[in-house]
Structures are given as structure tokens and as C-alpha cells.
Design an enzyme around this catalytic site. Structure first.
Site, PDB file in Angstrom:
ATOM      1  N   HIS A   1     -27.540  -6.075   2.807  1.00 22.60           N
ATOM      2  CA  HIS A   1     -28.447  -5.617   3.283  1.00 22.60           C
ATOM      3  C   HIS A   1     -28.660  -4.563   3.228  1.00 22.60           C
ATOM      4  O   HIS A   1     -28.208  -4.024   2.532  1.00 22.60           O
ATOM      5  CB  HIS A   1     -27.651  -5.051   5.413  1.00 22.60           C
TER       6      HIS A   1
ATOM      7  N   ASP B   1     -19.390  -1.748   5.605  1.00 20.66           N
ATOM      8  CA  ASP B   1     -20.952  -2.061   6.947  1.00 20.66           C
ATOM      9  C   ASP B   1     -20.367  -3.246   7.336  1.00 20.66           C
ATOM     10  O   ASP B   1     -20.676  -3.904   6.962  1.00 20.66           O
ATOM     11  CB  ASP B   1     -22.086  -3.140   5.485  1.00 20.66           C
TER      12      ASP B   1
ATOM     13  N   GLN C   1     -21.917  -6.750  11.426  1.00 24.84           N
ATOM     14  CA  GLN C   1     -21.786  -7.834  11.199  1.00 24.84           C
ATOM     15  C   GLN C   1     -21.126  -8.464  11.728  1.00 24.84           C
ATOM     16  O   GLN C   1     -20.217  -9.738  11.377  1.00 24.84           O
ATOM     17  CB  GLN C   1     -22.886  -8.897  10.307  1.00 24.84           C
TER      18      GLN C   1
ATOM     19  N   LYS D   1     -25.200  -5.199  18.614  1.00 28.11           N
ATOM     20  CA  LYS D   1     -25.302  -6.248  18.401  1.00 28.11           C
ATOM     21  C   LYS D   1     -24.555  -6.231  19.227  1.00 28.11           C
ATOM     22  O   LYS D   1     -23.916  -7.457  18.672  1.00 28.11           O
ATOM     23  CB  LYS D   1     -25.305  -6.459  16.446  1.00 28.11           C
TER      24      LYS D   1
ATOM     25  N   CYS E   1     -34.078  -7.890   5.328  1.00 27.28           N
ATOM     26  CA  CYS E   1     -33.577  -7.021   4.767  1.00 27.28           C
ATOM     27  C   CYS E   1     -32.420  -7.254   4.111  1.00 27.28           C
ATOM     28  O   CYS E   1     -31.879  -6.537   3.492  1.00 27.28           O
ATOM     29  CB  CYS E   1     -32.996  -5.665   5.393  1.00 27.28           C
TER      30      CYS E   1
HETATM   31  N1  7TS Z   1     -25.992  -3.815   7.671  1.00 30.08           N
HETATM   32  C1  7TS Z   1     -26.559  -5.343   8.254  1.00 30.08           C
HETATM   33  C2  7TS Z   1     -24.949  -5.836   7.516  1.00 30.08           C
HETATM   34  C3  7TS Z   1     -26.797  -5.394   9.475  1.00 30.08           C
HETATM   35  O1  7TS Z   1     -26.910  -6.924   9.084  1.00 30.08           O
HETATM   36  C4  7TS Z   1     -27.555  -4.724   9.752  1.00 30.08           C
HETATM   37  C5  7TS Z   1     -29.080  -5.355  11.050  1.00 30.08           C
HETATM   38  C6  7TS Z   1     -27.464  -3.493   9.695  1.00 30.08           C
HETATM   39  C7  7TS Z   1     -26.663  -2.837   8.387  1.00 30.08           C
HETATM   40  C8  7TS Z   1     -28.834  -2.227   9.731  1.00 30.08           C
HETATM   41  O2  7TS Z   1     -28.061  -1.913  11.277  1.00 30.08           O
HETATM   42  P1  7TS Z   1     -28.408  -0.871  12.449  1.00 30.08           P
HETATM   43  O3  7TS Z   1     -28.294  -1.332  12.984  1.00 30.08           O
HETATM   44  O4  7TS Z   1     -29.295   0.035  11.715  1.00 30.08           O
HETATM   45  O5  7TS Z   1     -30.695  -1.161  11.963  1.00 30.08           O
HETATM   46  N2  7TS Z   1     -29.157  -7.083  10.685  1.00 30.08           N
HETATM   47  C9  7TS Z   1     -30.622  -7.255  11.532  1.00 30.08           C
HETATM   48  C10 7TS Z   1     -31.024  -8.489  11.178  1.00 30.08           C
HETATM   49  O6  7TS Z   1     -30.068  -9.394  10.487  1.00 30.08           O
HETATM   50  N3  7TS Z   1     -32.021  -8.520  11.573  1.00 30.08           N
HETATM   51  O7  7TS Z   1     -32.385  -7.485  12.066  1.00 30.08           O
HETATM   52  C11 7TS Z   1     -31.192  -6.323  11.720  1.00 30.08           C
END
Ligand code: 7TS
Length: 407
Positions: free
Chosen positions: A122, A199, A202, A225, A365
Site C-alpha cells: 500500500h 504493515d 489487513q 478496519k 493505493c
Molecule cells: N497498509 C495497508 C495494507 C492498508 O490496506 C491500508 C489501508 C493502510 C496501510 C493505511 O491504513 P490507514 O488506516 O492508515 O489509512 N487500506 C485501505 C484500502 O485498501 N482502502 O482504503 C484504505
């Protein structure tokens, strides 16, 4: 017996019509919906206990502090952290990764050093390292992916060298759902003396994670999430490392003694929590972890496996569909990225939305993944603990309409 229909009733937002049809929410990889158990805790906190933490002797401040720190301990349990002081509250995964890139990276990297990430990441696990590489003159290297979106582990030996200082890798890909062998990668990275950040945005949301078993040095994930509120997340780090690191931001709460020219820092984790934190968010994330634990993660996992198998079978029946990512369900989390004939993923999403079905369309992303597969975007359906087979059927019916419209 796990019953997703009953679980669904815990989530008020799922009980609504969109464009005249009952909502089918299949955008869980972006963010999950929130159960009443979390909403009630937030409501009660603001109604009864709202006060700043760690600063007041008065009753409300004490109550807020106790709840805030209890949440830290719940989240530490969720990832099997050996010590709850290793859990640092952040705004989310993105901020957690940036914290490490700045607070660890600026002091530890210089010209000639290498950072290893992968094409699957991501943007949150790419851009902080690009910025760090530019500032320190370190080199950013990539582990490639194959045609099924799996990391090419055969390359590990050549990309990991004694110059590698940081390996930052996701445990589950958000764009394809690929489950990565982070334990194996961590072992290889440690063998060359590199630090490993996982990371887990997910990863820690569908199941408990055991950071001690993974063996990594840092683990980052977001509350929103996993049924928790937005604006809260966690960086877990090994205490010895956290203690050697410089602060990330300066301000109240992160200091020990302040003098005119120099100050000393509070101990871990407070050294990394400058300013008034997201108290309600942390408490809400603790409630989310409780909610998932009470349902039983093993039941949630089994349910999601069943939904994935069903969804994959049903989607493969759709003419002209192309599904991205590993063909083996064993290597996949609850995400299916796809394109349909020549229909643009945004059009797919718009047509599905007219039917009350929410999926995400775009590059997720993960532009390097899109580039690898020669597409600018995909449509993505992502499942969670409340997804039912009927939801999947509604998705497949909606795709039938896309085919009718686009021929
Ligand atoms: N890393 C991964 C693997 C992610 O899926 C996401 C967010 C992030 C980092 C960033 O997380 P945040 O909570 O700091 O934004 N993924 C997604 C997505 O797949 N669609 O919207 C956000």
C-alpha cells in the site's frame, strides 16, 4: 454455531437501504462498520468519563486514564505483545509507519544503506520509505511479485544483503488479498541484521496476530478496519528498539523534565504520544478487540474462509471476469480484486451502487500492483465477519447488470 445474520444485527449501519435496496457492504478492506458494542462505549465515555488522561487527580481524569490504559492492554493482548508498554497509540497504520521511518530511520540510515519493501505494498508502506531514502541517501529496493501477485521469494537471497537495514512488508495485501510469508521473510532479514516492520493493516483485523511468533521488530495496524473507530491505530515495537529511538513529535506528555535549552523524555510508550491523544478512539479500539474476541476469532476466520470459497466459485461463473491475485484460497485473505470485460471499474462500482452494493474501484493505493498487471484500476469486493452468501449473490446479480449494460 456462528451466524453472520445474527452478527450483522450488531451493526446499525448495515441496516439501511441504499438506492432503495438493502445495503450490501463489501468495502471492508477500506474500513469496517462498527458494532453497537463499540458505539455504546464511545457514547458512554463522552457522556460520563470525558477528561484528559494522565494529567488530572480528579475522578473523571482518573476514569479516562484507567479506560485508556486498559484499552492499551487489550490491544497488546490481541497481538500477543510481551509488554503493553510496547503498544504506542497512533492515528493509524500510516502514522505508525511514518513514526518508524522518522524516529528510527533518520538516526539509523545513511548513504549505502538499503531499505527493502515490495511491489505489493500500500502507498502507506512505500512513500514514507521513499521520503526517508531521499533524506538519508539510502537506497530503496523492491521484492517483485509474480503473475498471481505473490512475492518472488527466490529473489530474497539477492535483494537481502548486509547493506539492508530495514525490511518493511505487509502481512496481507489490500489490493489482491495475498497472504505474505512474513515469518520466513523476517527470519531471512534478521539473518543479515535488518530490522523488520510489518504493515498489518489487513492482517490484524481478521485474526489475532502473534508478534512474538512472527518475530518482527515493528507491527503497525489501524482500529477502523477491525470494527473500531477511525483516527486510532497502533505501532507495536520491541522495547529495546523503542527505548533507543528519538521522539517522533514533541509536546506535552512525552517529556520527563523540560528546561530552557534541553529536555528529557518520558519512558516508552509515552515518549511517542505527544499531545492529547485520541482517548475515545483508543477506548473504542479496545471495545472492538473485546467484541471480536467474544465472538471468537476462530469462528470469524472459519466464516470468512467459507465466504471466500463461495464468492470465488460464484464470481468465476461470471463471463469475462478477470480475478487478480493468488489462485489458491490458502494464500488469500478476504479480498477479491477483479475487472469485467472492458467495463471501467468505476462504472462497475456505480452500477453496483445503484443496486445497493458497495465495492471499491480504483488503484487501492497500490499503483505498483496495478502497473504490474497492466491495468489502471480494479473493482474490489472485500468481506468481513458479517458478510453473508446472500451478499455475494447480490454482488453477482449486480455484475450481471454490468454485463447487460456493457454488452
Ligand atoms: N497498509 C495497508 C495494507 C492498508 O490496506 C491500508 C489501508 C493502510 C496501510 C493505511 O491504513 P490507514 O488506516 O492508515 O489509512 N487500506 C485501505 C484500502 O485498501 N482502502 O482504503 C484504505
Amino acid at each position: 454455531m456462528y451466524d453472520p445474520v445474527r452478527v450483522r444485527r450488531d451493526f446499525p449501519a448495515l441496516d439501511q437501504n441504499v438506492n432503495g435496496k438493502p445495503l450490501v457492504y463489501l468495502d471492508n478492506a477500506a474500513t469496517s462498520q462498527k458494532p453497537r458494542a463499540v458505539l455504546d462505549v464511545l457514547d458512554a465515555y463522552y457522556k460520563r468519563d470525558n477528561a484528559n488522561v494522565h494529567r488530572g487527580i480528579h475522578q473523571l481524569s482518573q476514569r479516562a486514564t484507567v479506560a485508556y490504559e486498559a484499552a492499551r492492554s487489550k490491544v497488546a493482548g490481541w497481538i500477543h505483545a510481551p509488554d503493553e508498554s510496547e503498544v504506542i497509540w497512533t492515528r493509524g497504520t500510516t502514522e505508525a509507519i511514518n513514526l518508524v521511518a522518522i524516529a528510527w530511520g533518520l538516526d539509523n540510515l545513511s548513504e549505502g544503506d538499503e531499505i527493502l519493501i515490495s511491489v505489493l505494498e500500500h502507498h502507506s508502506n512505500i512513500i514514507p520509505w521513499q521520503i526517508l531514502a531521499a533524506r538519508t541517501k539510502a537506497t530503496l529496493r523492491y521484492l517483485e511479485i509474480d503473475d498471481e501477485g505473490r512475492l518472488v521469494l527466490d529473489d530474497l537471497e539477492s535483494v537481502l544483503t548486509d547493506r539492508t537495514k530495514m525490511v518493511a512488508i505487509s502481512d496481507v495485501s489490500n489490493s489482491l488479498g495475498t497472504i505474505n510469508p512474513v515469518k520466513e521473510i523476517t527470519r531471512a532479514a534478521h539473518a543479515v541484521g535488518a530490522i523488520v516492520l510489518v504493515d498489518g493493516a489487513q492482517g490484524a483485523v481478521h485474526t489475532r496476530v502473534d508478534v512474538q511468533d512472527l518475530g518482527c521488530d515493528f507491527y503497525a495496524f489501524s482500529g477502523h478496519k477491525l470494527c473500531g473507530p477511525t483516527g486510532i491505530g497502533v505501532l507495536w515495537g520491541r522495547k529495546e528498539l523503542l527505548e533507543t529511538m528519538s521522539p517522533f513529535q514533541g509536546g506535552g506528555e512525552m517529556i520527563h523534565i523540560v528546561d530552557r535549552d534541553e529536555s528529557s523524555w518520558a519512558s516508552v510508550p509515552h515518549k511517542f504520544e505527544a499531545g492529547t491523544p485520541n482517548i475515545a478512539g483508543a477506548i473504542g479500539m479496545g471495545a472492538a478487540v473485546d467484541y471480536l474476541s467474544n465472538l471468537g476469532v476462530e469462528h470469524i476466520e472459519a466464516h470468512e474462509k467459507e465466504i471466500m470459497a463461495y464468492a470465488m466459485g460464484r464470481l468465476l461463473e461470471v463471463p469475462d471476469i478477470r480475478i487478480y491475485g493468488p489462485s489458491s484460497l490458502e494464500e488469500r485473505s478476504a479480498v477479491i480484486s477483479f475487472t469485467l470485460g472492458d467495463a471501467h471499474p468505476h462504472d462497475i462500482s456505480t452500477i453496483l451502487d445503484m443496486d445497493g452494493v458497495a465495492v471499491r474501484a480504483g488503484h487501492h493505493c497500490a499503483q505498483l500492483v496495478m502497473k504490474h498487471f497492466g491495468v489502471s484500476a480494479t473493482a474490489r469486493a472485500s468481506f468481513y465477519l458479517y458478510t453473508t452468501k446472500e451478499d455475494v449473490d447480490r454482488l453477482v446479480d449486480g455484475l450481471g447488470q454490468v454485463t447487460t449494460i456493457f454488452g
